[in-house]
Design a protein around this motif. Structure first.
Motif, PDB file in Angstrom:
ATOM      1  N   TYR A 118       5.336 -15.240  -5.501  1.00  0.00           N
ATOM      2  CA  TYR A 118       4.071 -15.727  -6.055  1.00  0.00           C
ATOM      3  C   TYR A 118       3.488 -16.781  -5.136  1.00  0.00           C
ATOM      4  O   TYR A 118       4.185 -17.373  -4.317  1.00  0.00           O
ATOM      5  CB  TYR A 118       4.282 -16.299  -7.464  1.00  0.00           C
ATOM      6  N   TYR A 119       2.191 -17.009  -5.269  1.00  0.00           N
ATOM      7  CA  TYR A 119       1.506 -18.001  -4.442  1.00  0.00           C
ATOM      8  C   TYR A 119       1.363 -19.298  -5.219  1.00  0.00           C
ATOM      9  O   TYR A 119       1.049 -19.235  -6.399  1.00  0.00           O
ATOM     10  CB  TYR A 119       0.120 -17.486  -4.021  1.00  0.00           C
ATOM     11  N   PRO A 120       1.534 -20.461  -4.641  1.00  0.00           N
ATOM     12  CA  PRO A 120       2.024 -20.711  -3.286  1.00  0.00           C
ATOM     13  C   PRO A 120       3.545 -20.645  -3.251  1.00  0.00           C
ATOM     14  O   PRO A 120       4.202 -20.861  -4.258  1.00  0.00           O
ATOM     15  CB  PRO A 120       1.532 -22.125  -2.995  1.00  0.00           C
ATOM     16  N   GLY A 148       5.014 -26.080  -2.541  1.00  0.00           N
ATOM     17  CA  GLY A 148       4.000 -27.110  -2.765  1.00  0.00           C
ATOM     18  C   GLY A 148       2.969 -26.749  -3.817  1.00  0.00           C
ATOM     19  O   GLY A 148       3.221 -25.952  -4.710  1.00  0.00           O
ATOM     20  N   THR A 149       1.789 -27.341  -3.655  1.00  0.00           N
ATOM     21  CA  THR A 149       0.687 -27.150  -4.596  1.00  0.00           C
ATOM     22  C   THR A 149      -0.545 -26.718  -3.824  1.00  0.00           C
ATOM     23  O   THR A 149      -0.835 -27.259  -2.759  1.00  0.00           O
ATOM     24  CB  THR A 149       0.394 -28.453  -5.354  1.00  0.00           C
ATOM     25  N   ALA A 150      -1.266 -25.749  -4.331  1.00  0.00           N
ATOM     26  CA  ALA A 150      -2.480 -25.255  -3.685  1.00  0.00           C
ATOM     27  C   ALA A 150      -3.696 -25.582  -4.545  1.00  0.00           C
ATOM     28  O   ALA A 150      -3.645 -25.461  -5.765  1.00  0.00           O
ATOM     29  CB  ALA A 150      -2.386 -23.755  -3.479  1.00  0.00           C
ATOM     30  N   GLY A 151      -4.767 -25.984  -3.892  1.00  0.00           N
ATOM     31  CA  GLY A 151      -6.033 -26.236  -4.574  1.00  0.00           C
ATOM     32  C   GLY A 151      -6.877 -24.977  -4.636  1.00  0.00           C
ATOM     33  O   GLY A 151      -6.463 -23.902  -4.183  1.00  0.00           O
ATOM     34  N   VAL A 152      -8.070 -25.120  -5.172  1.00  0.00           N
ATOM     35  CA  VAL A 152      -8.923 -23.959  -5.427  1.00  0.00           C
ATOM     36  C   VAL A 152      -9.310 -23.221  -4.139  1.00  0.00           C
ATOM     37  O   VAL A 152      -9.373 -21.991  -4.134  1.00  0.00           O
ATOM     38  CB  VAL A 152     -10.164 -24.349  -6.274  1.00  0.00           C
ATOM     39  N   ALA A 153      -9.550 -23.923  -3.051  1.00  0.00           N
ATOM     40  CA  ALA A 153      -9.935 -23.243  -1.811  1.00  0.00           C
ATOM     41  C   ALA A 153      -8.805 -22.349  -1.313  1.00  0.00           C
ATOM     42  O   ALA A 153      -9.033 -21.196  -0.914  1.00  0.00           O
ATOM     43  CB  ALA A 153     -10.322 -24.270  -0.750  1.00  0.00           C
ATOM     44  N   ALA A 154      -7.581 -22.853  -1.324  1.00  0.00           N
ATOM     45  CA  ALA A 154      -6.428 -22.065  -0.883  1.00  0.00           C
ATOM     46  C   ALA A 154      -6.139 -20.925  -1.856  1.00  0.00           C
ATOM     47  O   ALA A 154      -5.767 -19.822  -1.430  1.00  0.00           O
ATOM     48  CB  ALA A 154      -5.206 -22.963  -0.740  1.00  0.00           C
ATOM     49  N   ILE A 155      -6.298 -21.186  -3.151  1.00  0.00           N
ATOM     50  CA  ILE A 155      -6.102 -20.129  -4.159  1.00  0.00           C
ATOM     51  C   ILE A 155      -7.082 -18.992  -3.896  1.00  0.00           C
ATOM     52  O   ILE A 155      -6.707 -17.819  -3.862  1.00  0.00           O
ATOM     53  CB  ILE A 155      -6.274 -20.692  -5.585  1.00  0.00           C
ATOM     54  N   ASN A 156      -8.353 -19.336  -3.700  1.00  0.00           N
ATOM     55  CA  ASN A 156      -9.370 -18.319  -3.430  1.00  0.00           C
ATOM     56  C   ASN A 156      -9.046 -17.531  -2.162  1.00  0.00           C
ATOM     57  O   ASN A 156      -9.144 -16.301  -2.145  1.00  0.00           O
ATOM     58  CB  ASN A 156     -10.749 -18.963  -3.309  1.00  0.00           C
ATOM     59  N   ALA A 157      -8.670 -18.234  -1.099  1.00  0.00           N
ATOM     60  CA  ALA A 157      -8.414 -17.570   0.181  1.00  0.00           C
ATOM     61  C   ALA A 157      -7.204 -16.647   0.112  1.00  0.00           C
ATOM     62  O   ALA A 157      -7.256 -15.513   0.602  1.00  0.00           O
ATOM     63  CB  ALA A 157      -8.215 -18.621   1.275  1.00  0.00           C
TER      64      ALA A 157
END
Length: 133
Positions: free
Chosen positions: A70-72, A75-84
């Motif tokens: 699963y992603y990530p 660590g923790t991912a914000g909305v920009a990384a989630i979208n990408a």
């Protein structure tokens, strides 16, 4: 001696008491309307958060099918990384979206939190759909 114009003016003019009552009444109506507006906006934001988190959940499953994690993955991912990474287009105008890994890519915890942080919505791998708390 008063003229006819002065009598007409006195009959149509509001007294100070009437004016105060009108101002108080308008103030009470505005106060109730503001509270209702805040509740409506909170409900709308929670519905938006749930829909977006359910989209993230579906995208997580597709991501897992390809990558076997699963992603990530850390660590923790914000909305920009989630979208990408999950190929989504979620906007974070009044809600902040984050996904945190757990169990080395075998689980995830995604949340939507408003600017006030008075509540949050969450979805994990084991939840059938997003919930707000």
């Amino acid at each position: 001696m008063s003229t006819g114009k002065e009598n007409a003016l006195q009959k149509t003019a509001l007294t100070m008491t009437e004016l105060i009552l009108v101002v108080i009444t308008v103030g009470v109506v505005i106060a109730f309307s503001a509270t209702q507006y805040q509740n409506i906006m909170k409900n709308a934001r929670q519905k938006t958060a749930k829909l977006n988190l359910n989209l993230i959940q579906s995208a997580q499953e597709l991501y897992f099918d390809k990558i076997h994690s699963y992603y990530p993955m850390a660590g923790t991912a914000g909305v920009a990384a989630i979208n990408a990474n999950l190929k989504l287009a979620i906007t974070a105008d009044v809600l902040d979206y984050t996904c945190t890994f757990s169990s080395f890519g075998t689980n995830y915890d995604c949340r939507a939190t408003p600017e006030t942080a008075a509540w949050y919505c969450q979805v994990t791998k084991d939840m059938p759909e997003a919930q707000c708390y």
